[in-house]
Design a protein around this motif. Structure first.
Motif, PDB file in Angstrom:
ATOM      1  N   ARG A   1       0.768  -1.358  -0.077  1.00  0.00           N
ATOM      2  CA  ARG A   1      -0.167   0.143   0.152  1.00  0.00           C
ATOM      3  C   ARG A   1       0.850   1.208  -0.041  1.00  0.00           C
ATOM      4  NH1 ARG A   1      -4.773  -1.178   3.974  1.00  0.00           N
ATOM      5  NH2 ARG A   1      -4.669  -3.307   3.969  1.00  0.00           N
ATOM      6  N   GLY A   2       0.490   2.365  -0.644  1.00  0.00           N
ATOM      7  CA  GLY A   2       1.174   3.507  -0.809  1.00  0.00           C
ATOM      8  C   GLY A   2       1.220   4.343   0.415  1.00  0.00           C
ATOM      9  N   VAL A   3       2.158   5.137   0.514  1.00  0.00           N
ATOM     10  CA  VAL A   3       2.550   5.894   1.536  1.00  0.00           C
ATOM     11  C   VAL A   3       2.064   7.320   1.370  1.00  0.00           C
ATOM     12  CG1 VAL A   3       4.457   7.247   2.711  1.00  0.00           C
ATOM     13  CG2 VAL A   3       5.013   4.762   1.503  1.00  0.00           C
ATOM     14  N   PRO A   4       1.515   8.039   2.587  1.00  0.00           N
ATOM     15  CA  PRO A   4       0.545   9.203   2.438  1.00  0.00           C
ATOM     16  C   PRO A   4       1.582  10.185   1.997  1.00  0.00           C
ATOM     17  CG  PRO A   4       0.213   8.080   4.321  1.00  0.00           C
ATOM     18  CD  PRO A   4       1.069   7.261   3.757  1.00  0.00           C
ATOM     19  N   CYS A   5       1.026  11.104   1.255  1.00  0.00           N
ATOM     20  CA  CYS A   5       1.874  12.218   0.725  1.00  0.00           C
ATOM     21  C   CYS A   5       1.091  13.707   0.540  1.00  0.00           C
ATOM     22  CB  CYS A   5       2.339  11.732  -0.830  1.00  0.00           C
ATOM     23  SG  CYS A   5       1.205  12.071  -2.090  1.00  0.00           S
ATOM     24  N   LEU A   6       1.842  14.619   0.928  1.00  0.00           N
ATOM     25  CA  LEU A   6       1.423  15.744   1.032  1.00  0.00           C
ATOM     26  C   LEU A   6       1.604  16.795   0.043  1.00  0.00           C
ATOM     27  CD1 LEU A   6      -0.171  17.838   3.102  1.00  0.00           C
ATOM     28  CD2 LEU A   6       2.196  18.150   4.169  1.00  0.00           C
ATOM     29  N   TRP A   7       0.852  17.551  -0.636  1.00  0.00           N
ATOM     30  CA  TRP A   7       1.326  18.477  -1.687  1.00  0.00           C
ATOM     31  C   TRP A   7       1.018  19.879  -1.156  1.00  0.00           C
ATOM     32  CZ3 TRP A   7      -2.333  15.872  -6.012  1.00  0.00           C
ATOM     33  CH2 TRP A   7      -1.912  14.783  -6.449  1.00  0.00           C
ATOM     34  N   ILE A   8       2.158  20.507  -0.949  1.00  0.00           N
ATOM     35  CA  ILE A   8       2.115  22.049  -0.768  1.00  0.00           C
ATOM     36  C   ILE A   8       2.332  22.978  -1.690  1.00  0.00           C
ATOM     37  CG2 ILE A   8       3.025  23.639   0.923  1.00  0.00           C
ATOM     38  CD1 ILE A   8       4.544  20.850   2.303  1.00  0.00           C
ATOM     39  N   GLY A   9       1.392  23.897  -1.945  1.00  0.00           N
ATOM     40  CA  GLY A   9       1.502  24.735  -3.014  1.00  0.00           C
ATOM     41  C   GLY A   9       0.331  25.552  -3.137  1.00  0.00           C
ATOM     42  N   PRO A  10       0.652  26.838  -3.669  1.00  0.00           N
ATOM     43  CA  PRO A  10      -0.744  27.876  -3.416  1.00  0.00           C
ATOM     44  C   PRO A  10      -1.557  27.650  -4.667  1.00  0.00           C
ATOM     45  CG  PRO A  10       1.270  28.557  -5.028  1.00  0.00           C
ATOM     46  CD  PRO A  10       1.509  27.394  -4.217  1.00  0.00           C
ATOM     47  N   ALA A  11      -3.012  27.976  -4.494  1.00  0.00           N
ATOM     48  CA  ALA A  11      -4.161  27.594  -5.224  1.00  0.00           C
ATOM     49  C   ALA A  11      -3.635  27.905  -6.616  1.00  0.00           C
ATOM     50  CB  ALA A  11      -5.214  28.674  -4.844  1.00  0.00           C
ATOM     51  N   GLY A  12      -4.111  27.268  -7.415  1.00  0.00           N
ATOM     52  CA  GLY A  12      -4.288  27.437  -8.832  1.00  0.00           C
ATOM     53  C   GLY A  12      -2.657  26.641  -9.567  1.00  0.00           C
ATOM     54  N   VAL A  13      -2.068  25.857  -8.851  1.00  0.00           N
ATOM     55  CA  VAL A  13      -0.930  24.987  -9.330  1.00  0.00           C
ATOM     56  C   VAL A  13      -1.230  23.582  -9.667  1.00  0.00           C
ATOM     57  CG1 VAL A  13       0.979  26.218  -8.065  1.00  0.00           C
ATOM     58  CG2 VAL A  13      -0.039  24.426  -7.076  1.00  0.00           C
ATOM     59  N   ALA A  14      -2.400  23.572  -9.814  1.00  0.00           N
ATOM     60  CA  ALA A  14      -3.201  22.271 -10.568  1.00  0.00           C
ATOM     61  C   ALA A  14      -3.056  20.707  -9.617  1.00  0.00           C
ATOM     62  CB  ALA A  14      -2.589  21.980 -11.721  1.00  0.00           C
ATOM     63  N   LYS A  15      -3.042  21.266  -8.114  1.00  0.00           N
ATOM     64  CA  LYS A  15      -3.047  19.895  -7.287  1.00  0.00           C
ATOM     65  C   LYS A  15      -4.499  19.011  -7.572  1.00  0.00           C
ATOM     66  CE  LYS A  15      -2.892  22.468  -3.842  1.00  0.00           C
ATOM     67  NZ  LYS A  15      -2.755  23.787  -3.805  1.00  0.00           N
ATOM     68  N   SER A  16      -5.443  19.436  -7.892  1.00  0.00           N
ATOM     69  CA  SER A  16      -6.487  18.673  -8.225  1.00  0.00           C
ATOM     70  C   SER A  16      -6.592  18.249  -9.495  1.00  0.00           C
ATOM     71  CB  SER A  16      -7.799  19.532  -7.987  1.00  0.00           C
ATOM     72  OG  SER A  16      -8.117  20.073  -6.596  1.00  0.00           O
ATOM     73  N   MET A  17      -6.053  18.714 -10.414  1.00  0.00           N
ATOM     74  CA  MET A  17      -5.763  18.242 -11.602  1.00  0.00           C
ATOM     75  C   MET A  17      -4.954  17.282 -11.850  1.00  0.00           C
ATOM     76  SD  MET A  17      -5.112  20.382 -15.151  1.00  0.00           S
ATOM     77  CE  MET A  17      -3.151  19.850 -15.542  1.00  0.00           C
ATOM     78  N   ILE A  18      -3.891  17.221 -11.117  1.00  0.00           N
ATOM     79  CA  ILE A  18      -2.880  15.919 -10.990  1.00  0.00           C
ATOM     80  C   ILE A  18      -3.468  14.836 -10.403  1.00  0.00           C
ATOM     81  CG2 ILE A  18      -0.753  15.166  -9.882  1.00  0.00           C
ATOM     82  CD1 ILE A  18       0.124  18.136 -10.054  1.00  0.00           C
ATOM     83  N   LEU A  19      -4.550  15.104  -9.316  1.00  0.00           N
ATOM     84  CA  LEU A  19      -5.166  13.979  -8.901  1.00  0.00           C
ATOM     85  C   LEU A  19      -6.125  13.365  -9.902  1.00  0.00           C
ATOM     86  CD1 LEU A  19      -5.893  12.362  -6.129  1.00  0.00           C
ATOM     87  CD2 LEU A  19      -7.747  13.882  -6.120  1.00  0.00           C
ATOM     88  N   SER A  20      -6.685  14.269 -10.531  1.00  0.00           N
ATOM     89  CA  SER A  20      -7.717  13.757 -11.743  1.00  0.00           C
ATOM     90  C   SER A  20      -6.978  12.892 -12.761  1.00  0.00           C
ATOM     91  CB  SER A  20      -8.390  14.990 -12.409  1.00  0.00           C
ATOM     92  OG  SER A  20      -9.284  15.602 -11.639  1.00  0.00           O
ATOM     93  N   GLU A  21      -5.634  13.049 -13.159  1.00  0.00           N
ATOM     94  CA  GLU A  21      -4.948  12.424 -13.879  1.00  0.00           C
ATOM     95  C   GLU A  21      -4.654  10.941 -13.216  1.00  0.00           C
ATOM     96  OE1 GLU A  21      -4.296  13.113 -17.053  1.00  0.00           O
ATOM     97  OE2 GLU A  21      -5.791  14.456 -16.883  1.00  0.00           O
ATOM     98  N   ILE A  22      -4.191  11.002 -12.017  1.00  0.00           N
ATOM     99  CA  ILE A  22      -4.026   9.667 -11.221  1.00  0.00           C
ATOM    100  C   ILE A  22      -5.199   8.841 -11.234  1.00  0.00           C
ATOM    101  CG2 ILE A  22      -3.499   8.735  -8.950  1.00  0.00           C
ATOM    102  CD1 ILE A  22      -1.496  11.179  -8.625  1.00  0.00           C
ATOM    103  N   LYS A  23      -6.338   9.378 -10.915  1.00  0.00           N
ATOM    104  CA  LYS A  23      -7.570   8.498 -10.951  1.00  0.00           C
ATOM    105  C   LYS A  23      -7.797   7.944 -12.321  1.00  0.00           C
ATOM    106  CE  LYS A  23     -10.389  11.859  -9.574  1.00  0.00           C
ATOM    107  NZ  LYS A  23     -11.435  12.500  -9.042  1.00  0.00           N
TER     108      LYS A  23
END
Length: 181
Positions: A1-23
């Motif tokens: 199983r995966g290790v929890p990871c934290l994405w730190i960055g200002p709004a608008g750097v595509a954190k949610s979009m990256i998640l969509s690609e992973i999905k």
């Protein structure tokens, strides 16, 4: 199983979009759970509502359908904004991949991704922050040199905090060992 990871960055750097690609890469069978934490988030929002019949019998057992305990990929946005009750619940989920309902249930979770616009600076949240051993500092590809320098300073502060944390941990471990000798 995966290790929890934290994405730190200002709004608008595509954190949610990256998640969509992973999905997309996980395919259609993967169960996903995404939630934006606030200080008003309740356990029902993450773990499901309590079943009435069990409550009448004095037990709190949640209906976890479509909630975090049944998900393969969990994305918690603004992960440090939750109340202490929520963050304490997430400690066991993130570290041991177990949910107590009220008996321990192993979670199918492949990965827990936490996102935040600002790094944690609250000493009371260090234990929770520590549950994310993989941390990504995300920046925009469109940033100016001045913004990049500011974010570089932020990254340096994060690394320094992490090093201080590790030093304290090693000192505490050394002291504990000496006390038992």
């Amino acid at each position: 199983r995966g290790v929890p990871c934290l994405w730190i960055g200002p709004a608008g750097v595509a954190k949610s979009m990256i998640l969509s690609e992973i999905k997309k890469k996980l395919g259609g069978d993967a169960k996903n759970f995404e939630y934006l934490l606030t200080k008003f988030t309740t356990p029902e929002e993450l773990f499901g509502t309590a079943k009435l019949e069990e409550m009448k019998q004095g037990s709190i057992i949640r209906d976890t359908s479509g909630k975090l305990p049944e998900s393969d990929l969990v994305f918690i946005d603004e992960v440090f904004r939750g109340s202490s009750q929520i963050l304490n619940s997430l400690l066991t989920v993130s570290n041991e991949k177990i949910y107590h309902n009220p008996t321990p249930i192993p979670l199918p979770m492949l990965s827990l991704v936490g996102a935040t616009n600002t790094p944690n600076s609250d000493p009371d949240l260090e234990a929770f922050y520590d549950r994310f051993p993989i941390r990504f500092l995300m920046t925009s590809v469109f940033d100016t040199d001045e913004n990049q320098q500011s974010k570089s300073n932020l990254a340096g502060a994060l690394l320094k905090k992490s090093a201080e944390f590790q030093t304290l941990y090693h000192l505490e471990q050394h002291q504990i060992r000496q006390n038992f000798q």
